[in-house]
Design a protein around this motif. Structure first.
Motif, PDB file in Angstrom:
ATOM      1  N   MET A   1      27.181   6.111 111.647  1.00  0.00           N
ATOM      2  CA  MET A   1      27.769   5.135 112.883  1.00  0.00           C
ATOM      3  C   MET A   1      27.271   5.666 114.093  1.00  0.00           C
ATOM      4  N   PHE A   2      27.030   7.018 114.211  1.00  0.00           N
ATOM      5  CA  PHE A   2      26.748   7.669 115.410  1.00  0.00           C
ATOM      6  C   PHE A   2      25.337   7.251 115.720  1.00  0.00           C
ATOM      7  N   THR A   3      24.374   7.288 114.589  1.00  0.00           N
ATOM      8  CA  THR A   3      22.933   6.779 114.641  1.00  0.00           C
ATOM      9  C   THR A   3      22.870   5.508 115.105  1.00  0.00           C
ATOM     10  N   LYS A   4      23.948   4.346 114.619  1.00  0.00           N
ATOM     11  CA  LYS A   4      23.894   3.326 115.256  1.00  0.00           C
ATOM     12  C   LYS A   4      24.074   3.159 116.566  1.00  0.00           C
ATOM     13  N   PHE A   5      25.360   3.850 117.039  1.00  0.00           N
ATOM     14  CA  PHE A   5      25.895   3.980 118.409  1.00  0.00           C
ATOM     15  C   PHE A   5      24.684   4.400 119.410  1.00  0.00           C
ATOM     16  N   VAL A   6      23.868   5.193 118.952  1.00  0.00           N
ATOM     17  CA  VAL A   6      22.801   5.899 119.954  1.00  0.00           C
ATOM     18  C   VAL A   6      21.640   4.858 120.050  1.00  0.00           C
ATOM     19  N   PRO A   7      21.170   4.314 121.069  1.00  0.00           N
ATOM     20  CA  PRO A   7      19.996   3.335 120.997  1.00  0.00           C
ATOM     21  C   PRO A   7      18.494   3.837 120.613  1.00  0.00           C
ATOM     22  N   ILE A   8      18.447   4.289 119.234  1.00  0.00           N
ATOM     23  CA  ILE A   8      17.207   4.628 118.793  1.00  0.00           C
ATOM     24  C   ILE A   8      16.185   3.432 118.842  1.00  0.00           C
ATOM     25  N   LYS A   9      15.047   3.712 119.489  1.00  0.00           N
ATOM     26  CA  LYS A   9      13.885   2.573 119.831  1.00  0.00           C
ATOM     27  C   LYS A   9      14.453   1.540 120.644  1.00  0.00           C
ATOM     28  N   LYS A  10      15.403   1.772 121.364  1.00  0.00           N
ATOM     29  CA  LYS A  10      15.684   0.621 122.238  1.00  0.00           C
ATOM     30  C   LYS A  10      16.173   1.428 123.747  1.00  0.00           C
ATOM     31  N   SER A  11      15.707   0.688 124.963  1.00  0.00           N
ATOM     32  CA  SER A  11      15.880   1.159 126.087  1.00  0.00           C
ATOM     33  C   SER A  11      16.232   0.007 127.133  1.00  0.00           C
ATOM     34  N   ILE A  12      17.106   0.007 128.012  1.00  0.00           N
ATOM     35  CA  ILE A  12      17.342  -1.056 128.888  1.00  0.00           C
ATOM     36  C   ILE A  12      16.355  -1.320 129.651  1.00  0.00           C
ATOM     37  N   SER A  13      15.778  -0.088 130.288  1.00  0.00           N
ATOM     38  CA  SER A  13      14.496  -0.399 131.357  1.00  0.00           C
ATOM     39  C   SER A  13      13.400  -0.948 130.613  1.00  0.00           C
ATOM     40  N   LEU A  14      13.010  -0.550 129.283  1.00  0.00           N
ATOM     41  CA  LEU A  14      11.848  -1.361 128.747  1.00  0.00           C
ATOM     42  C   LEU A  14      12.295  -2.889 128.059  1.00  0.00           C
TER      43      LEU A  14
ATOM     44  N   ILE B   1      11.319   7.219 121.962  1.00  0.00           N
ATOM     45  CA  ILE B   1      10.232   6.261 122.444  1.00  0.00           C
ATOM     46  C   ILE B   1       9.085   7.310 123.209  1.00  0.00           C
ATOM     47  N   LEU B   2       8.098   7.118 123.152  1.00  0.00           N
ATOM     48  CA  LEU B   2       6.925   7.855 123.504  1.00  0.00           C
ATOM     49  C   LEU B   2       6.816   7.749 125.133  1.00  0.00           C
ATOM     50  N   ARG B   3       6.404   8.864 125.771  1.00  0.00           N
ATOM     51  CA  ARG B   3       6.211   8.764 127.146  1.00  0.00           C
ATOM     52  C   ARG B   3       5.195   7.688 127.559  1.00  0.00           C
ATOM     53  N   GLU B   4       4.243   7.573 126.753  1.00  0.00           N
ATOM     54  CA  GLU B   4       3.022   6.527 127.284  1.00  0.00           C
ATOM     55  C   GLU B   4       3.833   5.003 127.224  1.00  0.00           C
ATOM     56  N   GLU B   5       4.654   4.625 126.604  1.00  0.00           N
ATOM     57  CA  GLU B   5       5.172   3.539 126.649  1.00  0.00           C
ATOM     58  C   GLU B   5       5.869   3.101 127.837  1.00  0.00           C
ATOM     59  N   PHE B   6       6.638   4.392 128.340  1.00  0.00           N
ATOM     60  CA  PHE B   6       7.090   4.109 129.656  1.00  0.00           C
ATOM     61  C   PHE B   6       6.264   4.202 130.723  1.00  0.00           C
ATOM     62  N   GLU B   7       5.193   5.052 130.837  1.00  0.00           N
ATOM     63  CA  GLU B   7       4.131   4.981 131.846  1.00  0.00           C
ATOM     64  C   GLU B   7       3.333   3.741 131.776  1.00  0.00           C
ATOM     65  N   GLN B   8       2.927   3.094 130.701  1.00  0.00           N
ATOM     66  CA  GLN B   8       2.456   1.723 130.837  1.00  0.00           C
ATOM     67  C   GLN B   8       3.351   0.776 131.380  1.00  0.00           C
ATOM     68  N   ALA B   9       4.436   0.787 131.221  1.00  0.00           N
ATOM     69  CA  ALA B   9       5.445   0.013 131.729  1.00  0.00           C
ATOM     70  C   ALA B   9       6.054   0.243 133.309  1.00  0.00           C
ATOM     71  N   GLY B  10       5.234   1.414 133.722  1.00  0.00           N
ATOM     72  CA  GLY B  10       5.697   1.569 135.076  1.00  0.00           C
ATOM     73  C   GLY B  10       6.840   2.321 135.362  1.00  0.00           C
TER      74      GLY B  10
END
Length: 505
Positions: free
Chosen positions: A436-449, A380-389
């Protein structure tokens, strides 16, 4: 989890990770993973990272083993780091380069100004009683230089990735002699370890010759500056990356010049020159001499024929129309020589280097941008996190620290599978399968977002509810107002009707 929900996992960090993670060789392995991982897509990047985890794991295991077999006395010099070592401290390799640089400055200063007599190292090595203070200082400094390069050589050999399989199979209770014997018993591994340390072996040889023969052997030691600074190593890589293609181009150049040499040697009676340098292609010369002259001067300089005006070479065989033919052939020869030798072949070599440099620079910029502006784990891009504060630096260090996944794998490898929890069993299974590891890793997902998106949803719902209540209040007020008016309008009408009824009676 397998059902697609996000979950934060906590686990105890193995002690040997906290102890050896900051060691130089481990950091080198870590940086190598980040530079070599495939970044064509988020899934391929995570799968590539999984395959490269073994490099960092073996680096940690190697330091753990070396700490045992080298003991606390030798491990800081040959495998680990000094207790007082920090990021701003001069490294061993840079210190050796600095000493070589100081020796070169001293030599140039001495031979330029002739301020005093300086004997060669071979004239006074081993004769302490005859040395003056200057000679003692120079010899001690040269011995320090030689010792530094020896330490770097041994360190590179025992930390070579070529011995990874042997290091992984050696028990931690083994002694240094057992490890050395395991490596020596495998000639291929020994050769690869020595080849990996070949540059440091060469530097050690130069330092030894400088100590015992003459200090001028410190001149080639300055070449090590290319491998210590990233910008200079980048230029070196641009040249060596296409060394095979460049070699074939040079071989083609040698063959073309050889063909030209044969033609000129046997056909032309009065050879040309290169900027006044005789080409050496007359009958009194040799073919090899003519060829070497073309190699030395013909690559940069076009042929210069004797006489004025147009090119009119003198040939050894005369026949009808030979003069006209020589003029035409001489002009074509000159044109082809300038185009093929002076322009095309040199442009091919320079073009290969320039194109490689451009592609490497673009790749380096892409890696830098992908590292700085995108989370390695969730992509996920830095901009999306910055927009979410949300602080992006905190996110990649705490929430999605890429090395936490490596540490978790090491934790699972060290733990008894019978003691796994349900989540740990699923995680261990995912580490064995890249898909399975690519499914285990949260790609395009973030708890904070996700939490931020939930807050936004709650806020919008609250705003909608307030707006709805306000509209209800406004509607209620409007209805009450209309009913009041209707009631007020009905009361006078009834009173008038009553009065009229009384008067009729």
């Amino acid at each position: 989890e397998e059902r697609g929900t996000l979950q934060r996992i906590f686990f105890p960090l193995p002690k040997f990770i906290t102890k050896y993670w900051s060691y130089p060789e481990v950091q080198v392995a870590k940086n190598t993973i980040l530079e070599t991982v495939v970044r064509s897509s988020p899934e391929e990047k995570i799968a590539s990272f999984l395959s490269e985890m073994k490099t960092a794991t073996l680096a940690l295991q190697r330091q753990q083993l070396l700490n045992v077999v080298l003991t606390l006395a030798l491990h800081p010099l040959l495998g680990g780091k000094l207790i007082f070592q920090s990021s701003y401290m001069i490294s061993t390799r840079f210190a050796a380069l600095l000493i070589a640089f100081l020796f070169n400055v001293y030599l140039v200063y001495f031979y330029s100004l002739r301020v005093h007599y300086m004997p060669s190292a071979s004239n006074y090595t081993g004769y302490f009683q005859y040395w003056d203070g200057r000679s003692q200082f120079l010899n001690i400094l040269s011995l320090i230089e030689f010792a530094l390069y020896l330490i770097l050589t041994v360190r590179r050999i025992i930390n070579s990735t070529a011995a990874n399989d042997i290091i992984a199979s050696v028990k931690y209770e083994s002694t240094l002699l057992n490890v050395v014997m395991r490596i020596v018993s495998s000639p291929v591994v020994l050769f690869l370890c020595l080849f990996d340390a070949s540059w440091f072996i060469i530097l050690s040889l130069f330092a030894f010759l400088a100590t015992t023969q003459t200090y001028w052997f410190y001149v080639p030691c300055l070449i090590d500056v290319v491998f210590q600074f990233k910008e200079m190593y980048f230029l070196y890589s641009a040249i060596t990356k296409n060394i095979v293609k460049i070699s074939y181009t040079m071989l083609l150049t040698f063959l073309i010049l050889y063909f030209i040499t044969i033609v000129v040697f046997f056909a032309v009676d009065e050879p040309y020159t290169f900027n006044g340098i005789y080409s050496g292609c007359s009958s009194n010369d040799t073919i090899i001499g003519c060829w070497l002259t073309h190699l030395d001067y013909g690559l940069n300089s076009p042929p210069q024929w004797s006489g004025d005006g147009y090119i009119n070479p003198v040939i050894k065989q005369h026949f009808t129309y030979s003069t006209t033919l020589t003029v035409v052939m001489g002009t074509l020869y000159q044109l082809l020589y300038v185009i093929v030798i002076n322009l095309v072949l040199q442009a091919i070599i320079s073009g290969l280097i320039i194109d490689t440099f451009s592609s490497m620079r673009a790749e380096d910029e892409f890696i830098h941008q992908d590292t700085m502006d995108k989370c390695f784990i969730c992509s996920i891009l830095r901009e999306e996190f910055e927009q979410a504060g949300i602080d992006f630096t905190v996110h990649i260090k705490e929430e999605h620290n890429v090395w936490h996944y490596l540490w978790y794998k090491i934790y699972l490898d060290l733990k008894d599978p019978d003691d796994y929890s349900i989540n740990e069993k699923y995680a261990a299974l995912c580490y064995k399968n890249p898909r399975m590891f690519t499914k285990f890793v949260p790609i395009k997902k973030s708890i904070s977002l996700s939490a931020f998106a939930g807050k936004q949803t709650d806020t919008k719902a609250d705003e909608h509810l307030v707006s709805l209540l306000k509209r209800i209040d406004d509607l209620e007020s409007s209805v009450l107002e209309k009913l009041t008016k209707q009631l007020l309008s009905l009361r006078p009408s009834k009173r008038t009707d009553a009065l009229l009824g009384d008067s009729e009676e």
